[in-house]
Design a protein around this motif. Sequence first.
Motif, short mmCIF file in Angstrom:
data_model
loop_
_atom_site.label_atom_id
_atom_site.label_comp_id
_atom_site.label_asym_id
_atom_site.label_seq_id
_atom_site.Cartn_x
_atom_site.Cartn_y
_atom_site.Cartn_z
N GLY A 96 0.81 -1.22 0.00
CA GLY A 96 0.00 0.00 0.00
C GLY A 96 0.84 1.26 0.00
O GLY A 96 0.55 2.22 -0.74
N PHE A 97 1.90 1.30 0.80
CA PHE A 97 2.74 2.50 0.88
C PHE A 97 3.49 2.76 -0.43
O PHE A 97 3.54 3.91 -0.91
N PRO A 98 4.10 1.73 -1.06
CA PRO A 98 4.70 1.98 -2.38
C PRO A 98 3.70 2.49 -3.41
O PRO A 98 4.04 3.33 -4.26
N LEU A 99 2.46 1.98 -3.37
CA LEU A 99 1.43 2.50 -4.28
C LEU A 99 1.17 3.98 -4.02
O LEU A 99 1.05 4.77 -4.96
N ALA A 100 1.08 4.34 -2.74
CA ALA A 100 0.85 5.75 -2.40
C ALA A 100 2.00 6.62 -2.86
O ALA A 100 1.80 7.76 -3.33
N ASN A 101 3.22 6.13 -2.77
CA ASN A 101 4.39 6.90 -3.22
C ASN A 101 4.42 7.08 -4.72
O ASN A 101 5.14 7.95 -5.23
N ARG A 102 3.65 6.28 -5.44
CA ARG A 102 3.54 6.44 -6.90
C ARG A 102 2.34 7.31 -7.27
O ARG A 102 1.96 7.38 -8.44
N GLY A 103 1.73 7.93 -6.26
CA GLY A 103 0.59 8.80 -6.52
C GLY A 103 -0.73 8.07 -6.58
O GLY A 103 -1.74 8.63 -7.02
N LYS A 104 -0.76 6.81 -6.15
CA LYS A 104 -1.97 6.01 -6.22
C LYS A 104 -2.51 5.69 -4.82
O LYS A 104 -3.03 4.59 -4.57
N GLY A 105 -2.38 6.65 -3.91
CA GLY A 105 -2.88 6.45 -2.56
C GLY A 105 -4.38 6.24 -2.53
O GLY A 105 -4.89 5.41 -1.77
N GLY A 106 -5.11 6.99 -3.35
CA GLY A 106 -6.57 6.84 -3.42
C GLY A 106 -6.97 5.47 -3.88
O GLY A 106 -7.88 4.84 -3.32
N LEU A 107 -6.29 4.96 -4.92
CA LEU A 107 -6.58 3.62 -5.42
C LEU A 107 -6.27 2.56 -4.35
O LEU A 107 -7.05 1.63 -4.14
N ALA A 108 -5.13 2.72 -3.67
CA ALA A 108 -4.73 1.75 -2.65
C ALA A 108 -5.76 1.69 -1.53
O ALA A 108 -6.12 0.61 -1.06
N ILE A 109 -6.23 2.85 -1.07
CA ILE A 109 -7.21 2.88 0.02
C ILE A 109 -8.54 2.29 -0.45
O ILE A 109 -9.21 1.56 0.28
N PHE A 110 -8.93 2.60 -1.70
CA PHE A 110 -10.17 2.03 -2.23
C PHE A 110 -10.08 0.50 -2.27
O PHE A 110 -11.02 -0.20 -1.86
N LEU A 111 -8.96 -0.02 -2.78
CA LEU A 111 -8.78 -1.47 -2.85
C LEU A 111 -8.82 -2.09 -1.45
O LEU A 111 -9.44 -3.13 -1.23
N ALA A 112 -8.15 -1.42 -0.50
CA ALA A 112 -8.08 -1.94 0.86
C ALA A 112 -9.46 -1.97 1.52
O ALA A 112 -9.87 -2.99 2.09
N THR A 113 -10.19 -0.86 1.43
CA THR A 113 -11.48 -0.79 2.12
C THR A 113 -12.53 -1.67 1.42
O THR A 113 -13.36 -2.29 2.09
N THR A 114 -12.49 -1.73 0.11
CA THR A 114 -13.45 -2.58 -0.60
C THR A 114 -13.18 -4.05 -0.32
O THR A 114 -14.11 -4.85 -0.12
N SER A 115 -11.89 -4.43 -0.29
CA SER A 115 -11.54 -5.81 0.04
C SER A 115 -11.95 -6.13 1.48
O SER A 115 -12.41 -7.24 1.76
N SER A 116 -11.78 -5.16 2.37
CA SER A 116 -12.21 -5.35 3.76
C SER A 116 -13.70 -5.61 3.83
O SER A 116 -14.17 -6.50 4.55
N CYS A 117 -14.45 -4.82 3.07
CA CYS A 117 -15.91 -4.97 3.06
C CYS A 117 -16.32 -6.34 2.53
O CYS A 117 -17.11 -7.04 3.15
N ILE A 118 -15.73 -6.74 1.40
CA ILE A 118 -16.09 -8.03 0.80
C ILE A 118 -15.66 -9.18 1.70
O ILE A 118 -16.38 -10.17 1.87
N GLY A 119 -14.46 -9.07 2.30
CA GLY A 119 -14.00 -10.10 3.23
C GLY A 119 -14.95 -10.27 4.40
O GLY A 119 -15.25 -11.40 4.82
N THR A 120 -15.44 -9.15 4.93
CA THR A 120 -16.39 -9.22 6.04
C THR A 120 -17.71 -9.86 5.60
O THR A 120 -18.29 -10.68 6.32
#
Length: 497
Positions: A96-120
Amino acid sequence: MALQYLAQAFGAVLTPMNMGVLLLSTFAGLIMGMLPGLSATMAVALLTGLTYSLSSTSAIISLIGVYVGAISGGCQAAVLLNIPGTPASAATALDGFPLANRGKGGLAIFLATTSSCIGTLISVICVLTLTPLLTKVSLQFGSWEFFLLSLFGVIICGNLTSNGNAVKGWISGVIGLLVAQVGLDQLDAYPRFSYGNVNIMAGLALIPIMIGLFGFPEIIKAFKKTETHVLEFSPFKLKEGFGVLKNHIVELIRSSFIGVGVGIIPGVGEDVGGWLSYWASKSTSKHPETFGDGETAGVVSAEAGNNACIGGAIIPILSLAVPGSAPAAVLLAAFMMHGYRPGPLLMNESPEFLYQICVDLFLAALAMWLLAQVVSKFSVKILGVKKEILMPVIYVLCVVGSFVINHIMFDVKVMFVFGIIGFFLSAAEFPAAPFLLGVILGSMTDSNLRRALTISEGSFMPMLQRPISVIFLIVIVVLILSQFHVFDRLKKRKANG
């Protein structure tokens, strides 16, 4: 009858009062999960005391909401600052942090939270359908199995985070296991390595260690003047995020079931679920070398795995009155406080309670996802702030986060000492994540090994007579040998022979 109970549960939650409680508690969990130091266990524990005046239905809704929110909220700090908000998000930081350093912090957080939701959501199905079946498996775990499971977790973590040098990862993990031995041991309450200091005798708190290991190196690096520009953001659209998730649907589903399975095993927890899910995705990937360098599959796997553990951890609560993780232990106490008696007789005494929990989890996951999308629009802007300005603020938060655990300055000193250790580990290219996992699993490793040896009068033979233990041993040996390319050499000999 099941449909009737589900309808009643939805009707109870979808009242204006209870929907407000759900949204507020989930939002509070997100914020507490984002702030390093305020763990999911603390979030559930703090809210438990505030639910005395609520009805039992509203109280359970609020506790489930803050639990789901806190486990998921930790990913935002992991992605944006490389400081996991909770230990469960440590694996998320790797990519996630390397993605954010490439300017894709929004995408990384979206992937993380959506995956969290689906996992739950997937874990909700498992709570409904697999509670009686899967708890029988967890009952087969004894002291030898828990000991080997903890070693398995440290070895996997060392393999995943060491950038090709697994020995460094293992050394880091073993040091973490040793640090966990400080304080009173769990079997005889004998003080170890405390040297008469009462604070040390109580053991070293996990959260200050975590903040120090991950926070300090980032703070120090920020003042090396290695970054002279403000980060530019790539535009992010929901369509892009769902497209990436579609490509990782296999990892998403697999990680969710791994998380549920880990959650069912009492005492393991969400952090191990995240690491095992991450390991499964990396080990089956066609391009494992991309993991740790901004691989989206790593973010998806870690977050689906740790959030699916929530439902998994609730399964043994409902069936056996045994919590699957530390936050679940607090949740169990809260259930009892509000008049419910989890255990084998629950389905006879309060069959509607299972369906209420499932509906609460389902709606809390959706509320978490919606709120996280709103919060991320503001939190992602943290990356646009110059680090020379941001990091002093982060340092203050690290100090406050360490202090609020026990309200003693000793924990701040612990954070500072492990911050220095974390800096030198980083400089020597020893990964911090296995160190942290070693600290988390250290007490489980120690107490179960000693308990098993006490029962067997010092003999290791019983470990070799238990099928699950043998499976763990074989996997551990294979993992170690694979890092020394033993199997590659055997293949070459056969090819040349």
